[in-house]
Design a protein around this motif. Structure first.
Motif, PDB file in Angstrom:
ATOM      1  N   THR A   9       0.846  -1.199   0.000  1.00  0.00           N
ATOM      2  CA  THR A   9       0.000   0.000   0.000  1.00  0.00           C
ATOM      3  C   THR A   9       0.875   1.240   0.000  1.00  0.00           C
ATOM      4  O   THR A   9       0.640   2.191  -0.756  1.00  0.00           O
ATOM      5  N   LEU A  10       1.896   1.195   0.847  1.00  0.00           N
ATOM      6  CA  LEU A  10       2.781   2.351   0.933  1.00  0.00           C
ATOM      7  C   LEU A  10       3.459   2.608  -0.407  1.00  0.00           C
ATOM      8  O   LEU A  10       3.576   3.744  -0.847  1.00  0.00           O
ATOM      9  N   ARG A  11       3.860   1.517  -1.030  1.00  0.00           N
ATOM     10  CA  ARG A  11       4.544   1.668  -2.310  1.00  0.00           C
ATOM     11  C   ARG A  11       3.587   2.268  -3.353  1.00  0.00           C
ATOM     12  O   ARG A  11       3.922   3.178  -4.085  1.00  0.00           O
ATOM     13  N   LEU A  12       2.336   1.738  -3.327  1.00  0.00           N
ATOM     14  CA  LEU A  12       1.343   2.253  -4.270  1.00  0.00           C
ATOM     15  C   LEU A  12       1.070   3.732  -4.022  1.00  0.00           C
ATOM     16  O   LEU A  12       0.982   4.547  -4.933  1.00  0.00           O
ATOM     17  N   GLN A  13       0.975   4.022  -2.696  1.00  0.00           N
ATOM     18  CA  GLN A  13       0.705   5.419  -2.332  1.00  0.00           C
ATOM     19  C   GLN A  13       1.824   6.322  -2.816  1.00  0.00           C
ATOM     20  O   GLN A  13       1.598   7.398  -3.363  1.00  0.00           O
ATOM     21  N   GLU A  14       3.024   5.807  -2.597  1.00  0.00           N
ATOM     22  CA  GLU A  14       4.185   6.593  -2.987  1.00  0.00           C
ATOM     23  C   GLU A  14       4.142   6.849  -4.489  1.00  0.00           C
ATOM     24  O   GLU A  14       4.340   7.953  -4.960  1.00  0.00           O
ATOM     25  N   GLU A  15       3.793   5.802  -5.235  1.00  0.00           N
ATOM     26  CA  GLU A  15       3.706   5.922  -6.690  1.00  0.00           C
ATOM     27  C   GLU A  15       2.619   6.907  -7.088  1.00  0.00           C
ATOM     28  O   GLU A  15       2.775   7.718  -7.986  1.00  0.00           O
TER      29      GLU A  15
ATOM     30  N   TYR B 153       1.357   9.373  -5.237  1.00  0.00           N
ATOM     31  CA  TYR B 153       1.768  10.748  -4.946  1.00  0.00           C
ATOM     32  C   TYR B 153       2.781  11.240  -5.965  1.00  0.00           C
ATOM     33  O   TYR B 153       2.755  12.379  -6.394  1.00  0.00           O
ATOM     34  N   ARG B 154       3.669  10.324  -6.345  1.00  0.00           N
ATOM     35  CA  ARG B 154       4.692  10.704  -7.319  1.00  0.00           C
ATOM     36  C   ARG B 154       4.038  11.078  -8.650  1.00  0.00           C
ATOM     37  O   ARG B 154       4.377  12.080  -9.251  1.00  0.00           O
ATOM     38  N   SER B 155       3.042  10.252  -9.032  1.00  0.00           N
ATOM     39  CA  SER B 155       2.414  10.570 -10.311  1.00  0.00           C
ATOM     40  C   SER B 155       1.596  11.857 -10.181  1.00  0.00           C
ATOM     41  O   SER B 155       1.538  12.657 -11.101  1.00  0.00           O
ATOM     42  N   LEU B 156       0.993  12.047  -9.003  1.00  0.00           N
ATOM     43  CA  LEU B 156       0.258  13.300  -8.771  1.00  0.00           C
ATOM     44  C   LEU B 156       1.189  14.488  -8.907  1.00  0.00           C
ATOM     45  O   LEU B 156       0.870  15.515  -9.496  1.00  0.00           O
ATOM     46  N   PHE B 157       2.347  14.335  -8.348  1.00  0.00           N
ATOM     47  CA  PHE B 157       3.375  15.362  -8.402  1.00  0.00           C
ATOM     48  C   PHE B 157       3.768  15.605  -9.855  1.00  0.00           C
ATOM     49  O   PHE B 157       3.796  16.722 -10.338  1.00  0.00           O
ATOM     50  N   GLU B 158       3.986  14.489 -10.553  1.00  0.00           N
ATOM     51  CA  GLU B 158       4.524  14.582 -11.897  1.00  0.00           C
ATOM     52  C   GLU B 158       3.503  15.140 -12.892  1.00  0.00           C
ATOM     53  O   GLU B 158       3.818  16.004 -13.692  1.00  0.00           O
TER      54      GLU B 158
END
Ligand code: ADP
Length: 639
Positions: free
Chosen positions: A146-152, A154-159
């Protein structure tokens, strides 16, 4: 102590040690047996020598059923090879080591199990057995996932965020990460950004302010407007900044969102200016403007309304517009409002409805109300225009009064003019015959003894003619003044037109002394006409006399009679001096003579009488005239 005692004592010691060992073993066994972790031992060939109940339960069986069998039987076929190579690793290096495998339990559910494997050595130092302790880490794995997915995420949100975002190191102020929008907006590549300091995207003038804010304790969050940033190409834009303190790759960092609001601000400014413009116009309007909501409550008023009713706008807002009219007017006004609500359309409440407004000081003022439907921000509203009629009424009354004065003045002026013309004409027209009479009387008196009876008779005839002329003039004046006061007496009869017109032309021929060619045409086609003989005589004699008087000797004067639907026309045409344009509109006024009559006698009464006579018949008179070419007068009498 005897030997027996000695042995007994040793026995006792041994027994106690064994007992202690047994207890210790039991304790460890109980500990192992009660563990939730999966514990097993197996030989290098994978034959199980020990499993704890948790291990057996995991596979839905008992320890006894498992011991002596290969644990590989329960292995997931997909991980079988990996597990085998793990065994080899432990055989090569018996030190404890970790591994993670998906493990399918008896119900078919897949678990993630983390294993700590370790080799158990025999006296020769070879791995005799392998002990494996497994812990179900499915839960941890899920969290990690879940954390990894979340991180991804957020990263895509950022990107993919359409607004420029970046992360910078709070200590060095270097960019640590930027998104695509930042790269596009500022024109620096990602690599360029990551080698830059945050001051480098700002104009020089902003640096002091930036440093002040950076030193401020923003408690982890900052929001600020009116920051100016500079792109690589030098373009400066106005941004709104939001930033959050974060830990990024173990560094104290700040996540920044920079929103370019240049266009938005310009649009806001334009909107403000436009709003101001309309407001100024509204306030300066010479009509009262009120905006009512659907319930008829006042939502906006202009200065005119404030001044008219004497209320402050704050006293009017949110109140029903009905409070601005006296009690007895509320019902009719509400009726208009209801009708308007049913069918919203431009409605002007007529002035005749007599609406009055009630001012704060109790004064009642006449008002005109207009209702117009408008939509503001997709909300239906009513624009109510109010005009104070007091001034208009006063003005109107003033205007009417001024108009009546003007009319009076004009009449007075006409009267004076007419009087003057009358006096000059009458005095002239009387003086000439009187002079003739006087000279004739003088001759008769002085020479009556030597005058032959014929010559005396000529003189007397001359006197009589002059007297007739004066009588005619008086007659004309009387006709005009009588005509104005009481109508001329109208006595129609059936006239034989041919005979009548021939008579007229004959008379004219005689008085004209054959100076003109007098023509008559068209009369034979109309046998009779119902008209007043005396008036028609007046009409035709006057027109024919004028035609001969105002045209040169030797020209012709024609009277044409014609029948048209429902009427008979008499047209008198000459080739005379014509009538100047300036005089044409005054031609039928009594005593009016055109400017070009110099030397030709006349009173300016003839046409006025003609017009009256024509109107007595319910007819009309018109003319056309061209100066020095001739005139044509047409009288139309209805049949
Ligand atoms: P007047 O006694 O002066 O002829 P009228 O009322 O008959 O008075 O005519 C008014 C004026 O109209 C005349 O003075 C003259 O200027 C003009 N007028 C009338 N008939 C003619 C015509 N046939 N040709 C030119 N002018 C005419």
């Amino acid at each position: 102590m005897t030997d027996t005692d000695e042995y007994a004592h040793l026995d006792e010691q041994l027994r106690q040690r064994e007992e202690a060992l047994r207890q210790s073993e039991a304790r460890y066994r109980a500990l192992v047996q009660s563990q939730l972790d999966l514990i097993c031992r197996f030989l290098p060939d994978s034959t199980l020598t020990f499993v704890n109940p948790a291990y057996a339960t995991f596979y839905g069986t008992t320890p006894e059923a498992m011991i002596g069998r290969s644990f590989l039987e329960h292995c997931d076929p997909l991980t079988l090879e990996d597990v085998k190579s793990r065994i080899q690793i432990i055989l090569d290096n018996p030190a404890p080591s970790h591994s993670e495998f998906p493990w399918t339990d008896s119900s078919g559910k897949i678990h993630w199990v983390q294993w700590v494997d370790q080799g158990i050595l025999d006296e020769a130092g070879h791995v005799a057995e392998i002990q494996a302790v497994g812990r179900d880490i499915t839960h941890l794995k899920t969290i990690e996932n879940t954390l990894r997915l979340q991180e991804e995420w957020y990263r895509s949100l950022f990107e993919v965020n359409p607004k420029p975002l970046w992360v910078y190191d709070r200590e060095t102020q270097m960019f640590l990460e930027v998104n695509k929008a930042a790269v596009e907006k500022y024109g620096y590549s990602r690599a360029e950004f990551l080698s830059m300091n945050i001051t480098e995207i700002r104009p020089e003038s902003e640096i002091n302010r930036l440093n002040l804010v950076l030193e401020m304790d923003t408690e982890g969050f900052y929001h600020g407007r009116n920051w100016f940033h500079r792109a690589k190409n030098g373009i400066i834009f106005n941004v709104e900044i939001s930033s959050h303190d974060i830990i990024f790759n173990g560094r104290d960092a700040r996540l920044v969102l920079a929103d370019d609001v240049t266009n938005q601000l310009a649009a806001e400014r334009r909107l403000r200016e436009s709003e101001e413009k309309f407001r100024t116009m509204l306030e300066a309007a010479s009509e009262g403007v009120m905006l009512l909501d659907e319930r008829g409550n006042i939502t906006m008023v202009n200065l005119y309304i404030e001044t008219l009713f004497g209320y402050d706008r704050s006293e009017m807002l949110d109140k029903s517009a009905l409070f601005l009219v006296p009690d007895h007017m509320r019902r009719p006004l509400a009726a208009y409002q209801v009708a308007f609500a049913k069918r919203p359309m431009f409605t002007r409440i007529p002035e005749s409805e007599g609406f009055v407004g009630r001012c704060k000081d109790g004064r009642l003022v006449p008002i005109e109300i207009t209702l117009t439907p408008i939509t503001i921000a997709s909300q239906s509203m009513v624009m109510c225009l109010v005009i104070d009629l007091t001034q208009r009424k006063e003005l109107e009354e003033g205007r009417i009064y001024a108009k009546s004065l003007e009319v009076k003045l004009e009449k007075e002026r006409e009267l004076i003019e007419m009087k003057e013309r009358f006096i000059s004409i009458v005095s002239h027209e009387f003086r000439t015959p009187l002079a003739v009479i006087l000279s004739s009387v003088g001759i008769l008196r002085r020479y009556h003894e030597i005058l032959t009876p014929d010559k005396a008779a000529i003189k007397l005839d001359g006197i009589a003619a002059q007297v007739r002329r004066m009588v005619q003039l008086l007659e004309d004046v009387l006709t005009i003044s009588r005509g104005n006061a009481e109508r001329i007496q109208f006595r129609p009869e059936h006239l034989d037109l041919e005979e009548f017109c021939t008579g007229i032309t004959e008379t004219i021929r005689q008085t004209d002394a054959d100076h003109h060619f007098i023509l008559l045409e068209g009369v034979e086609t109309i046998p009779s006409l119902y008209a007043d003989r005396r008036l028609l005589e007046h009409i035709l004699l006057n027109l024919m006399t004028n035609a001969t008087k105002y045209s040169p000797v030797g020209t012709s004067v024609k009277l044409s009679v014609a029948r048209i639907p429902h009427a008979v026309t008499f047209t008198v045409t000459d080739s005379g001096i014509g009538i100047p344009i300036a005089d044409q509109s005054h031609l039928f006024e009594p005593f009016h003579r055109a400017q070009n009559v110099s030397g030709l006698e006349g009173t300016g009464l003839g046409l006025a009488i003609v017009k009256q006579s024509v109107e007595e018949h319910g007819g009309a008179i018109t003319f056309t005239s061209v100066i020095n070419q001739g005139s044509s007068f047409t009288v139309t009498l209805p049949i």
